[in-house]
Design a protein around this motif. Structure first.
Motif, PDB file in Angstrom:
ATOM      1  N   ARG A   1       0.844  -1.190   0.000  1.00  0.00           N
ATOM      2  CA  ARG A   1       0.000   0.000   0.000  1.00  0.00           C
ATOM      3  C   ARG A   1       0.885   1.248   0.000  1.00  0.00           C
ATOM      4  O   ARG A   1       2.065   1.202   0.342  1.00  0.00           O
ATOM      5  N   SER A   2       0.307   2.358  -0.383  1.00  0.00           N
ATOM      6  CA  SER A   2       1.067   3.597  -0.355  1.00  0.00           C
ATOM      7  C   SER A   2       1.506   3.898   1.072  1.00  0.00           C
ATOM      8  O   SER A   2       0.884   3.469   2.056  1.00  0.00           O
ATOM      9  N   ALA A   3       2.581   4.647   1.196  1.00  0.00           N
ATOM     10  CA  ALA A   3       3.044   5.060   2.517  1.00  0.00           C
ATOM     11  C   ALA A   3       1.982   5.890   3.221  1.00  0.00           C
ATOM     12  O   ALA A   3       1.798   5.785   4.438  1.00  0.00           O
ATOM     13  N   VAL A   4       1.275   6.712   2.451  1.00  0.00           N
ATOM     14  CA  VAL A   4       0.201   7.518   3.031  1.00  0.00           C
ATOM     15  C   VAL A   4      -0.874   6.614   3.638  1.00  0.00           C
ATOM     16  O   VAL A   4      -1.368   6.865   4.744  1.00  0.00           O
ATOM     17  N   ALA A   5      -1.224   5.531   2.939  1.00  0.00           N
ATOM     18  CA  ALA A   5      -2.226   4.592   3.464  1.00  0.00           C
ATOM     19  C   ALA A   5      -1.692   3.835   4.671  1.00  0.00           C
ATOM     20  O   ALA A   5      -2.433   3.550   5.621  1.00  0.00           O
ATOM     21  N   GLN A   6      -0.420   3.478   4.659  1.00  0.00           N
ATOM     22  CA  GLN A   6       0.170   2.813   5.821  1.00  0.00           C
ATOM     23  C   GLN A   6       0.134   3.728   7.045  1.00  0.00           C
ATOM     24  O   GLN A   6      -0.181   3.279   8.153  1.00  0.00           O
ATOM     25  N   LEU A   7       0.460   4.997   6.846  1.00  0.00           N
ATOM     26  CA  LEU A   7       0.403   5.948   7.958  1.00  0.00           C
ATOM     27  C   LEU A   7      -1.017   6.075   8.501  1.00  0.00           C
ATOM     28  O   LEU A   7      -1.228   6.137   9.717  1.00  0.00           O
ATOM     29  N   GLU A   8      -1.997   6.090   7.603  1.00  0.00           N
ATOM     30  CA  GLU A   8      -3.384   6.196   8.034  1.00  0.00           C
ATOM     31  C   GLU A   8      -3.806   4.944   8.804  1.00  0.00           C
ATOM     32  O   GLU A   8      -4.537   5.033   9.800  1.00  0.00           O
ATOM     33  N   ALA A   9      -3.341   3.772   8.358  1.00  0.00           N
ATOM     34  CA  ALA A   9      -3.674   2.534   9.067  1.00  0.00           C
ATOM     35  C   ALA A   9      -3.096   2.547  10.471  1.00  0.00           C
ATOM     36  O   ALA A   9      -3.741   2.086  11.430  1.00  0.00           O
ATOM     37  N   MET A  10      -1.889   3.086  10.619  1.00  0.00           N
ATOM     38  CA  MET A  10      -1.309   3.176  11.963  1.00  0.00           C
ATOM     39  C   MET A  10      -2.048   4.225  12.792  1.00  0.00           C
ATOM     40  O   MET A  10      -2.255   4.035  13.992  1.00  0.00           O
TER      41      MET A  10
ATOM     42  N   GLY B   1      18.238  -0.781  -6.316  1.00  0.00           N
ATOM     43  CA  GLY B   1      17.797  -1.470  -5.123  1.00  0.00           C
ATOM     44  C   GLY B   1      16.604  -0.775  -4.489  1.00  0.00           C
ATOM     45  O   GLY B   1      15.658  -1.423  -4.031  1.00  0.00           O
ATOM     46  N   ALA B   2      16.628   0.554  -4.480  1.00  0.00           N
ATOM     47  CA  ALA B   2      15.522   1.327  -3.922  1.00  0.00           C
ATOM     48  C   ALA B   2      14.242   1.105  -4.713  1.00  0.00           C
ATOM     49  O   ALA B   2      13.171   0.880  -4.138  1.00  0.00           O
ATOM     50  N   ALA B   3      14.335   1.172  -6.044  1.00  0.00           N
ATOM     51  CA  ALA B   3      13.150   1.007  -6.884  1.00  0.00           C
ATOM     52  C   ALA B   3      12.574  -0.390  -6.754  1.00  0.00           C
ATOM     53  O   ALA B   3      11.352  -0.568  -6.648  1.00  0.00           O
ATOM     54  N   ALA B   4      13.443  -1.411  -6.770  1.00  0.00           N
ATOM     55  CA  ALA B   4      12.966  -2.786  -6.647  1.00  0.00           C
ATOM     56  C   ALA B   4      12.347  -3.024  -5.271  1.00  0.00           C
ATOM     57  O   ALA B   4      11.334  -3.724  -5.145  1.00  0.00           O
ATOM     58  N   ALA B   5      12.948  -2.443  -4.231  1.00  0.00           N
ATOM     59  CA  ALA B   5      12.404  -2.599  -2.887  1.00  0.00           C
ATOM     60  C   ALA B   5      11.021  -1.962  -2.776  1.00  0.00           C
ATOM     61  O   ALA B   5      10.105  -2.523  -2.164  1.00  0.00           O
ATOM     62  N   LEU B   6      10.838  -0.799  -3.381  1.00  0.00           N
ATOM     63  CA  LEU B   6       9.530  -0.158  -3.376  1.00  0.00           C
ATOM     64  C   LEU B   6       8.499  -1.033  -4.084  1.00  0.00           C
ATOM     65  O   LEU B   6       7.399  -1.258  -3.578  1.00  0.00           O
ATOM     66  N   ALA B   7       8.851  -1.513  -5.270  1.00  0.00           N
ATOM     67  CA  ALA B   7       7.906  -2.296  -6.060  1.00  0.00           C
ATOM     68  C   ALA B   7       7.495  -3.571  -5.340  1.00  0.00           C
ATOM     69  O   ALA B   7       6.334  -3.994  -5.416  1.00  0.00           O
ATOM     70  N   ALA B   8       8.416  -4.182  -4.615  1.00  0.00           N
ATOM     71  CA  ALA B   8       8.138  -5.452  -3.933  1.00  0.00           C
ATOM     72  C   ALA B   8       7.545  -5.269  -2.546  1.00  0.00           C
ATOM     73  O   ALA B   8       7.204  -6.255  -1.888  1.00  0.00           O
ATOM     74  N   GLY B   9       7.426  -4.030  -2.073  1.00  0.00           N
ATOM     75  CA  GLY B   9       6.883  -3.803  -0.740  1.00  0.00           C
ATOM     76  C   GLY B   9       7.885  -4.006   0.371  1.00  0.00           C
ATOM     77  O   GLY B   9       7.516  -4.348   1.488  1.00  0.00           O
ATOM     78  N   LEU B  10       9.162  -3.766   0.084  1.00  0.00           N
ATOM     79  CA  LEU B  10      10.219  -3.929   1.077  1.00  0.00           C
ATOM     80  C   LEU B  10      10.587  -2.626   1.765  1.00  0.00           C
ATOM     81  O   LEU B  10      11.401  -2.630   2.695  1.00  0.00           O
ATOM     82  N   THR B  11      10.039  -1.516   1.323  1.00  0.00           N
ATOM     83  CA  THR B  11      10.256  -0.229   1.954  1.00  0.00           C
ATOM     84  C   THR B  11       9.055   0.652   1.652  1.00  0.00           C
ATOM     85  O   THR B  11       8.427   0.520   0.588  1.00  0.00           O
ATOM     86  N   SER B  12       8.709   1.521   2.573  1.00  0.00           N
ATOM     87  CA  SER B  12       7.524   2.358   2.391  1.00  0.00           C
ATOM     88  C   SER B  12       7.798   3.532   1.464  1.00  0.00           C
ATOM     89  O   SER B  12       6.966   3.903   0.637  1.00  0.00           O
ATOM     90  N   VAL B  13       8.943   4.169   1.643  1.00  0.00           N
ATOM     91  CA  VAL B  13       9.448   5.203   0.748  1.00  0.00           C
ATOM     92  C   VAL B  13      10.933   4.915   0.576  1.00  0.00           C
ATOM     93  O   VAL B  13      11.491   4.068   1.275  1.00  0.00           O
ATOM     94  N   ALA B  14      11.586   5.617  -0.335  1.00  0.00           N
ATOM     95  CA  ALA B  14      13.003   5.349  -0.564  1.00  0.00           C
ATOM     96  C   ALA B  14      13.713   6.616  -1.000  1.00  0.00           C
ATOM     97  O   ALA B  14      13.177   7.412  -1.768  1.00  0.00           O
TER      98      ALA B  14
ATOM     99  N   MET C   1      11.751   8.843  -3.738  1.00  0.00           N
ATOM    100  CA  MET C   1      11.081   7.829  -4.546  1.00  0.00           C
ATOM    101  C   MET C   1       9.914   7.272  -3.732  1.00  0.00           C
ATOM    102  O   MET C   1       9.947   7.263  -2.497  1.00  0.00           O
ATOM    103  N   GLY C   2       8.881   6.807  -4.420  1.00  0.00           N
ATOM    104  CA  GLY C   2       7.737   6.227  -3.730  1.00  0.00           C
ATOM    105  C   GLY C   2       6.931   5.355  -4.658  1.00  0.00           C
ATOM    106  O   GLY C   2       7.127   5.377  -5.872  1.00  0.00           O
ATOM    107  N   ARG C   3       6.013   4.573  -4.086  1.00  0.00           N
ATOM    108  CA  ARG C   3       5.104   3.821  -4.953  1.00  0.00           C
ATOM    109  C   ARG C   3       4.096   4.753  -5.624  1.00  0.00           C
ATOM    110  O   ARG C   3       3.627   4.482  -6.720  1.00  0.00           O
ATOM    111  N   THR C   4       3.778   5.846  -4.946  1.00  0.00           N
ATOM    112  CA  THR C   4       2.812   6.798  -5.488  1.00  0.00           C
ATOM    113  C   THR C   4       3.410   8.196  -5.503  1.00  0.00           C
ATOM    114  O   THR C   4       4.425   8.478  -4.846  1.00  0.00           O
ATOM    115  N   VAL C   5       2.732   9.082  -6.231  1.00  0.00           N
ATOM    116  CA  VAL C   5       3.177  10.470  -6.300  1.00  0.00           C
ATOM    117  C   VAL C   5       3.058  11.132  -4.930  1.00  0.00           C
ATOM    118  O   VAL C   5       3.944  11.885  -4.508  1.00  0.00           O
ATOM    119  N   ALA C   6       1.967  10.878  -4.214  1.00  0.00           N
ATOM    120  CA  ALA C   6       1.786  11.476  -2.893  1.00  0.00           C
ATOM    121  C   ALA C   6       2.893  11.045  -1.938  1.00  0.00           C
ATOM    122  O   ALA C   6       3.393  11.852  -1.143  1.00  0.00           O
TER     123      ALA C   6
END
Length: 488
Positions: free
Chosen positions: A11-20, A162-175, A221-226
């Motif tokens: 999920r986007s980092a924004v959505a993860q923050l909202e879930a927390m 590494g940053a881009a692949a980690a984002l795509a696979a869900g291994l980091t929230s932002v990069a 870098m991020g999964r989403t623009v936000a």
């Protein structure tokens, strides 16, 4: 697929923050999910190369205690993050992808890392990079190659691969990433994530060998623009050690702009060879979105021929200054790409340097004139689809030989010496399922315009939600690191 249908790690980092914030998941639980994802898929793509989950668990627990105590949540509060291995992380191995620093453990953080920690990021590891960030395929002799989550036989790009692949696979929230010649934008395009090369000074860093450098910059870098805008707000702002830093902190703005934009549509970025498969995605899947959003789109091909020699000279001199002293004693420990670029830089003269500066000024003037008639330039991020991970760089495009490892990357690095800001936003996929990004370019200081346009594009085409194949496969392919041919 809506975002609620996406697993928590992607999920986007924004959505993860909202879930927390809502108490649906704690920082420690999110880190646990990330660790399970790391254990399951990282061996296949090799995105995260050093980890310290024990220290991260302590940081996550502190974050949870802050929330429980009712303290104001920081911008990245509790998000699990892996940092590019070009950045020093206190107490965590930082190798820069080089055998010469394979066991290096720094005592302090760089400014970029300081700011992420201060914003509440839970840093658990490091993302892979080519040696000293050299080249747009992420491989080195310390950790090996990083591969693409959408096809693990393919490159993830680089140097922030590494940053881009980690984002795509869900291994980091932002990069965090860095970009001299496309190192944020190229891997973002290859891995279906967002990468922003900001204006010089928007994201300061320290320590640096050259605090006045105007060719390379860190960026978000991020999964989403936000998510990308959120991280930009954290990384931006003045620091007394950074003489070129923008004085104000960037504020993530609302997603909108006053009236339709004038968008220049560039298919070749001034006459470059672009693979038909890339052009077909951009023309067929990207261009209609800009029309749908109501913008005025007109054909525009910038004159960027001067950028080629300007970039090569300035980059070459930078490499000669940074790595020239290593060649005599450590040549065998250095990557072929780093050796070639450093040797070229050592042949350059003071006259070459000042000539490049003058031509760079002419190049900037030409871009300003182009932007008298447009607000944003849209173009390819890369000239090719993600290529086999067994190759070190692209040898030919449309039958045209590429003389060295820099040539195939021109769609990204032609923008670098202009000083303009640029973002790669996911656009679509080729018939074989390989990601293609759209590059949006605007004058220095116009990050808000780029982020607003990219966010509107993303709302119409949320292709970042496309599930990477690595999350559904269980086998780990045997990985070769380099070809037998020697780069020229």
């Amino acid at each position: 697929m809506t975002e609620v249908d996406i697993d928590i790690c992607r999920r986007s980092a924004v959505a993860q923050l909202e879930a927390m914030r809502r108490g649906e998941i704690s920082a420690r639980e999110l880190l646990h999910e990330t660790r399970e994802r790391y254990d399951r898929v990282n061996a296949e793509i090799n995105a995260v190369v050093t980890v310290d989950f024990d220290a991260a668990d302590d940081a996550a627990a502190k974050s949870d205690r802050r929330r429980a105590a009712g303290e104001p949540a920081r911008p990245l509060e509790g998000l699990p993050v892996a940092v590019k291995d070009l950045e020093d992380t206190a107490g965590m191995r930082s190798t820069y992808g080089s055998l010469l620093h394979a066991d290096h453990v720094p005592r302090g953080d760089t400014l970029v890392v300081e700011r992420m920690r201060a914003a509440g990021a839970v840093i658990y590891g490091k993302t892979n990079t080519p040696e000293f960030g050299t080249g747009s395929h992420t491989y080195n002799r310390v950790f090996g190659a990083t591969t693409n989550p959408y096809d693990p036989r393919r490159s993830a790009g680089g140097s922030s691969g590494g940053a881009a692949a980690a984002l795509a696979a869900g291994l980091t929230s932002v990069a965090d990433g860095s970009d001299m010649g496309g190192s944020l934008r190229n891997p973002a395009s290859f891995c279906n994530v967002v990468g922003l090369r900001p204006s010089i000074g928007r994201v300061p860093n320290w320590p640096l060998k050259d605090a006045w450098d105007t060719l390379s910059t860190n960026g978000p870098m991020g999964r989403t623009v936000a998510d990308t805008g959120l991280l930009l707000s954290v990384l931006s702002g003045a620091d007394r050690r950074a003489p070129l830093a923008y004085p104000e902190r960037f504020e993530a703005v609302s997603e909108g702009f006053a009236g339709p934009l004038r968008i220049g549509w560039s298919r070749t970025l001034g006459g470059l060879d672009i693979q038909p498969q890339v052009s077909e995605v951009l023309d067929g899947q990207g261009l209609p979105v800009l029309h749908q959003l109501g913008h005025r789109v007109l054909d525009a091909e910038p004159d960027l021929e001067e950028a080629d020699s300007v970039f090569r000279v300035l980059r070459g001199l930078d490499y000669a200054r940074s790595f020239g002293s290593l060649l005599a004693e450590h040549r065998d420990a250095l990557s072929p790409e780093l050796v070639v670029n450093t040797e070229y830089g050592l042949t350059l003269t003071v006259e070459d340097y000042f000539d490049a500066r003058e031509r760079r000024t002419s190049l900037y003037k030409g871009m300003l004139e182009l932007f008298d008639n447009i607000d944003v330039l849209a173009a390819p991020v890369t000239a090719v689809l993600p290529f086999p991970a067994t190759h070190t760089w692209v040898r030919e495009i449309n039958g045209s030989p590429q003389p060295d490892y820099l040539e195939w990357m021109r769609a990204s690095w032609r923008i670098t010496p202009t000083g303009f800001a640029a973002i790669s936003v996911p656009c679509g996929f080729s018939p074989e399922g390989l990601p293609v990004g759209l590059q949006l370019i605007a004058p220095p200081g116009a990050e808000s315009r780029l982020l607003a346009l990219a966010a509107a594009f993303e709302r119409v085409r949320p292709v970042w939600r496309e599930h990477p194949i690595v999350l559904t496969t269980a086998t780990t392919p045997e990985r070769q690191l380099v070809e037998t041919e020697t780069p020229q």
